[in-house]
Design an enzyme around this catalytic site. Structure first.
Site, PDB file in Angstrom:
ATOM      1  N   LEU A 147       0.731  -1.488  -0.142  1.00 62.67           N
ATOM      2  CA  LEU A 147       0.068  -0.221  -0.454  1.00 62.67           C
ATOM      3  C   LEU A 147       0.911   1.373   0.241  1.00 62.67           C
ATOM      4  O   LEU A 147       1.725   0.764   0.502  1.00 62.67           O
ATOM      5  CB  LEU A 147      -0.549   0.243   0.867  1.00 62.67           C
ATOM      6  N   ASP A 148       0.693   2.424  -0.611  1.00 60.55           N
ATOM      7  CA  ASP A 148       1.110   3.219  -0.870  1.00 60.55           C
ATOM      8  C   ASP A 148       1.362   4.536   0.442  1.00 60.55           C
ATOM      9  O   ASP A 148       0.736   3.891   2.114  1.00 60.55           O
ATOM     10  CB  ASP A 148       0.424   4.391  -1.413  1.00 60.55           C
ATOM     11  N   ASN A 149       2.499   4.969   0.812  1.00 55.56           N
ATOM     12  CA  ASN A 149       2.928   5.203   2.292  1.00 55.56           C
ATOM     13  C   ASN A 149       2.036   6.555   2.793  1.00 55.56           C
ATOM     14  O   ASN A 149       1.282   5.876   3.958  1.00 55.56           O
ATOM     15  CB  ASN A 149       3.808   5.934   1.708  1.00 55.56           C
TER      16      ASN A 149
END
Ligand code: URA
Length: 243
Positions: free
Chosen positions: A104-106
């Site tokens: 998952l993106d930051n």
């Protein structure tokens, strides 16, 4: 994680804990080349070389499976060379060498599976099995159904067309909307790029479902172990035989 030597030897399956104590007392066990004859000390089998009768122990690590509710601001990697926070910082009690299943993106939050079961993880990530992932995106503006239809049909990103998505408008206000979107691909920043392709900026993104699992009962920043039934179901979805 440091543990008593007799426990480590017993886990390696070569003797019961009681028999392992005898081995230690009889001078048959070494740690990093030094013979240990006392029972009280604690050692770390992932860092230290433990031998019985001169033979190194082979320790098969127990497979563990967790469902994490990732907050924003944590990287979905096991380690970061720049010392930034990673999702593993949220599971300090887990001593096995786990890592996240996919990314998952930051700045994305939500459901992330954390495990050390490489076979299961590879199976679930394989595009062939089309594992469903559901996200809720808060987007700037209110996209029309006609625009959302483009996501439903599949939309061209820089690389190629996306597979059709299941898209549902959840809420609207004057200047933003909450949209639920289910996809089975896992391209880099896919949901953000899909919305960008219809001219919508994603202000917040949360994964709420993965392979039938939900965040129910798991607060942001917390995690829980998967149940045996859930693990069996994941094996089925990944199309591999559960050992
Ligand atoms: N799609 C994105 O754009 N970001 C994520 O983190 C996951 C899916």
């Amino acid at each position: 994680m440091a543990e008593r030597l007799q426990k480590i030897i017993a886990r390696a399956g070569i003797a019961s804990r009681r028999a392992a104590e005898e081995m230690i007392l009889n001078g048959r066990v070494t740690v990093d080349g030094q013979t240990i004859t006392e029972l009280g000390g604690k050692y770390d089998s992932s860092r230290q070389k433990i031998c019985v009768d001169g033979k190194p122990l082979t320790l098969a690590e127990k497979k563990v499976y967790y469902l994490l509710n990732k907050p924003k601001g944590y990287l979905s990697t096991a380690k970061d060379e720049r010392g930034r926070r990673t999702v593993l910082d949220l599971l300090p009690e887990v001593s096995e060498r786990v890592y996240p299943l996919g990314r998952l993106d930051n700045n994305t939050e939500g459901l992330l599976i954390i495990s050390n079961d490489g076979d299961l993880m590879n199976g679930l990530l394989h595009p062939r099995y089309k594992v469903n992932k559901t996200y809720v995106a808060r987007v700037a503006g209110v996209p029309s159904e006609k625009l959302l239809d483009k996501l439903r049909q599949g939309i061209k990103l820089e690389d190629s067309m996306t597979a059709p998505a299941v898209v549902k408008m959840l809420e609207t206000s004057d200047n933003e909307a909450k949209v639920e979107i289910t996809i089975h691909e896992g391209r880099n920043r896919q949901v953000r790029r899909m919305f960008a392709a219809i001219g919508c900026d994603v202000r917040a993104l949360k994964r709420v479902k993965f392979a039938g699992l939900t965040l129910k009962g798991v607060k942001r920043g917390h995690y829980r172990p998967l149940t045996d039934e859930e693990i069996t179901e994941l094996y089925k979805i990944a199309g591999i035989k559960q050992p």
